[in-house]
Motif scaffolding. Structure first.
Motif, short mmCIF file in Angstrom:
data_model
loop_
_atom_site.label_atom_id
_atom_site.label_comp_id
_atom_site.label_asym_id
_atom_site.label_seq_id
_atom_site.Cartn_x
_atom_site.Cartn_y
_atom_site.Cartn_z
N VAL A 1 45.01 -57.04 -1.96
CA VAL A 1 45.28 -55.64 -1.97
C VAL A 1 46.35 -55.41 -0.84
O VAL A 1 46.11 -55.55 0.22
CB VAL A 1 44.34 -54.75 -1.90
CG1 VAL A 1 44.50 -53.18 -1.82
CG2 VAL A 1 43.28 -55.09 -3.09
N PRO A 2 47.61 -54.76 -1.18
CA PRO A 2 48.62 -54.22 -0.18
C PRO A 2 48.16 -53.04 0.63
O PRO A 2 47.45 -52.15 -0.33
CB PRO A 2 49.79 -54.53 -0.83
CG PRO A 2 49.74 -54.18 -2.25
CD PRO A 2 48.10 -54.75 -2.56
N MET A 3 48.40 -52.53 1.58
CA MET A 3 48.43 -51.48 2.08
C MET A 3 49.25 -50.51 1.44
O MET A 3 50.49 -51.21 0.91
CB MET A 3 48.85 -51.39 3.45
CG MET A 3 47.53 -51.96 4.43
SD MET A 3 47.81 -51.71 6.22
CE MET A 3 47.75 -49.80 6.38
N SER A 4 49.23 -49.17 1.11
CA SER A 4 50.15 -48.38 0.36
C SER A 4 51.48 -48.00 0.83
O SER A 4 52.49 -47.93 0.27
CB SER A 4 49.59 -47.11 0.04
OG SER A 4 49.34 -46.60 1.32
N GLN A 5 51.63 -48.35 2.38
CA GLN A 5 52.91 -47.90 3.08
C GLN A 5 53.10 -49.23 3.97
O GLN A 5 52.01 -49.56 4.67
CB GLN A 5 53.09 -46.65 3.78
CG GLN A 5 52.87 -45.32 2.78
CD GLN A 5 54.15 -45.37 1.97
OE1 GLN A 5 55.24 -45.68 2.30
NE2 GLN A 5 53.76 -44.82 0.72
N VAL B 1 48.90 -56.97 3.83
CA VAL B 1 48.19 -57.50 2.73
C VAL B 1 46.87 -57.86 3.12
O VAL B 1 47.06 -58.64 4.02
CB VAL B 1 48.90 -58.50 1.61
CG1 VAL B 1 48.18 -58.39 0.52
CG2 VAL B 1 50.44 -57.94 1.50
N PHE B 2 45.76 -57.44 2.46
CA PHE B 2 44.59 -57.98 2.87
C PHE B 2 44.04 -58.72 1.65
O PHE B 2 44.17 -58.49 0.49
CB PHE B 2 43.56 -56.86 3.10
CG PHE B 2 43.84 -56.23 4.49
CD1 PHE B 2 43.27 -56.54 5.62
CD2 PHE B 2 44.67 -55.25 4.39
CE1 PHE B 2 43.33 -56.01 6.89
CE2 PHE B 2 44.90 -54.63 5.86
CZ PHE B 2 44.26 -55.00 6.84
N THR C 1 38.37 -50.82 -0.81
CA THR C 1 37.73 -49.85 0.25
C THR C 1 37.88 -50.36 1.37
O THR C 1 38.27 -49.27 2.42
CB THR C 1 36.13 -49.93 -0.26
OG1 THR C 1 35.84 -49.49 -1.69
CG2 THR C 1 35.33 -48.96 0.87
N LEU C 2 38.10 -51.73 1.86
CA LEU C 2 38.46 -51.92 3.00
C LEU C 2 39.82 -51.60 3.55
O LEU C 2 40.11 -51.00 4.48
CB LEU C 2 38.39 -53.92 3.15
CG LEU C 2 38.64 -54.22 4.42
CD1 LEU C 2 38.03 -55.57 4.52
CD2 LEU C 2 40.04 -54.42 4.74
N VAL C 3 40.80 -51.89 2.64
CA VAL C 3 42.00 -51.19 2.65
C VAL C 3 42.17 -49.86 3.06
O VAL C 3 42.97 -49.49 3.90
CB VAL C 3 43.04 -51.98 1.61
CG1 VAL C 3 44.65 -51.31 1.86
CG2 VAL C 3 43.04 -53.41 1.44
N ARG C 4 41.57 -48.96 2.29
CA ARG C 4 41.44 -47.81 2.40
C ARG C 4 40.79 -47.20 3.64
O ARG C 4 41.54 -46.30 4.12
CB ARG C 4 40.94 -47.05 1.08
CG ARG C 4 41.63 -47.34 -0.16
CD ARG C 4 42.93 -46.74 -0.71
NE ARG C 4 44.00 -47.86 -0.09
CZ ARG C 4 44.67 -48.53 -0.80
NH1 ARG C 4 44.04 -49.03 -1.96
NH2 ARG C 4 45.53 -49.31 -0.36
N SER C 5 39.88 -47.98 3.87
CA SER C 5 39.32 -47.47 5.38
C SER C 5 39.90 -47.79 6.62
O SER C 5 40.16 -46.71 7.39
CB SER C 5 37.95 -48.56 5.45
OG SER C 5 37.10 -48.08 4.36
N VAL C 6 40.90 -48.97 6.50
CA VAL C 6 41.97 -49.23 7.53
C VAL C 6 42.94 -48.11 7.75
O VAL C 6 43.41 -47.75 8.75
CB VAL C 6 42.33 -50.62 7.38
CG1 VAL C 6 43.55 -50.92 8.24
CG2 VAL C 6 41.38 -51.78 7.58
N GLU C 7 43.30 -48.02 6.37
CA GLU C 7 44.47 -46.89 6.42
C GLU C 7 44.11 -45.38 6.93
O GLU C 7 44.70 -44.75 7.76
CB GLU C 7 44.81 -46.50 4.80
CG GLU C 7 45.79 -47.89 4.40
CD GLU C 7 46.05 -47.70 2.97
OE1 GLU C 7 47.36 -48.28 2.55
OE2 GLU C 7 45.35 -47.06 2.21
N SER C 8 42.88 -45.12 6.62
CA SER C 8 42.17 -43.85 7.06
C SER C 8 42.15 -43.76 8.38
O SER C 8 42.58 -42.89 9.11
CB SER C 8 40.87 -43.40 6.16
OG SER C 8 39.72 -44.35 6.83
N VAL C 9 41.74 -44.95 8.95
CA VAL C 9 41.60 -45.17 10.57
C VAL C 9 42.94 -44.87 11.33
O VAL C 9 43.13 -44.37 12.37
CB VAL C 9 40.88 -46.44 11.07
CG1 VAL C 9 40.97 -46.44 12.52
CG2 VAL C 9 39.46 -46.43 10.56
#
Length: 262
Positions: free
Chosen positions: A210-214, A222-223, A247-255
């Motif tokens: 899953v890539p990060m959105s930006q 990419v994770f 969820t992991l990727v979105r969590s990292v993005e939110s942090v």
């Protein structure tokens, strides 16, 4: 890189040749003779020895008397330290990655891409993990891995088309195969939110990515998570593992967003 492929003359040819020598080494090719370096680089013997002597003086290369071959020097390791240190995202992501690796008894990777380079920068292994344990710093295939295809889909369209056109010129069969795999990846991403490896690199291992959105400072992260095909988690890719990776990727993005680093 071929010096002759620089029509504008913007590159320093001696530097390009020196880097071409260093790029001959990899995790699978850790020691090379002068003859092997000449074959790989196409450099004439006098030029090769001038460059290897310089690289050895700088500590980027070392000649092993025991092996009668050249090996990468400690200077290369020192050069990599600032690259890893500037990637604060690794510190944010590491605990999330380790938690998922422990849960799945698999392996979780963070890979960073820039242009056509894709490199492993962080790795977490779960207890009991039997997946091949890579080393930070190794290159990742753009075509044969879930991570690579997720990265290609995250590329700007013109950059992706240019890559595929170059591949078509050099290897039409692989280009046609990759076009189909990218179609599969788009479908997987639309339906499940991740790309799959389909065991293209290692038949006994399945990976999803899953890539990060930006991009982060021009680099796309990419994770990915990998599990053996005989693992109970393999049957739960779509229902459990995929959602956890998203969820992991979105969590990292939110942090990152909360820290102001995005």
């Amino acid at each position: 890189m071929n010096v002759n492929a620089d029509p504008d003359g913007k590159l320093v040819s001696a530097l390009v040749r020196g880097v071409s020598i260093l790029r001959c080494f990899s995790s699978k090719c850790q020691e090379l003779s002068a003859k092997e370096l000449m074959d790989l680089t196409g450099l004439p013997k006098p030029t090769l020895f001038r460059l290897t002597d310089t690289l050895c003086e700088l500590g980027l290369l070392r000649y092993s008397e025991r092996l009668s071959k050249y090996v990468p020097g400690l200077g290369l390791l020192q050069l990599s330290s600032p690259v890893l240190s500037r990637m604060a995202l690794r510190q944010f992501a590491r605990p999330h990655m380790q938690a998922l690796a422990d849960l799945t008894e698999g392996q979780v990777q963070a890979v960073v891409g820039y242009k056509r380079e894709l490199c492993l920068v962080e790795l977490a292994n779960g207890m009991g993990n039997t997946v091949f344990r890579q080393e930070v710093g190794v290159s990742t295939s753009l075509s044969r891995t879930a991570t690579g295809r997720a990265y290609l889909l995250g590329m700007a369209e013109d950059e992706r088309k240019a890559y595929l056109q170059d591949l078509q010129r050099n290897d039409p069969q692989r280009a046609a195969w990759l076009e189909q795999r990218l179609t599969d990846a788009r479908d997987d991403f639309a339906r499940h939110g991740f790309c799959r490896s389909h065991g293209d690199l290692h038949r006994e291992i399945e990976s999803i990515a899953v890539p990060m959105s930006q991009p982060q400072d021009g680099e796309l992260w990419v994770f990915a998570v990998s599990v053996p095909v005989f693992s109970p988690m393999y049957a739960r890719l779509e229902t459990d593992l995929g959602p956890r990776l998203r969820t992991l990727v979105r969590s990292v993005e939110s942090v990152l967003g909360a820290s102001g680093l995005t």
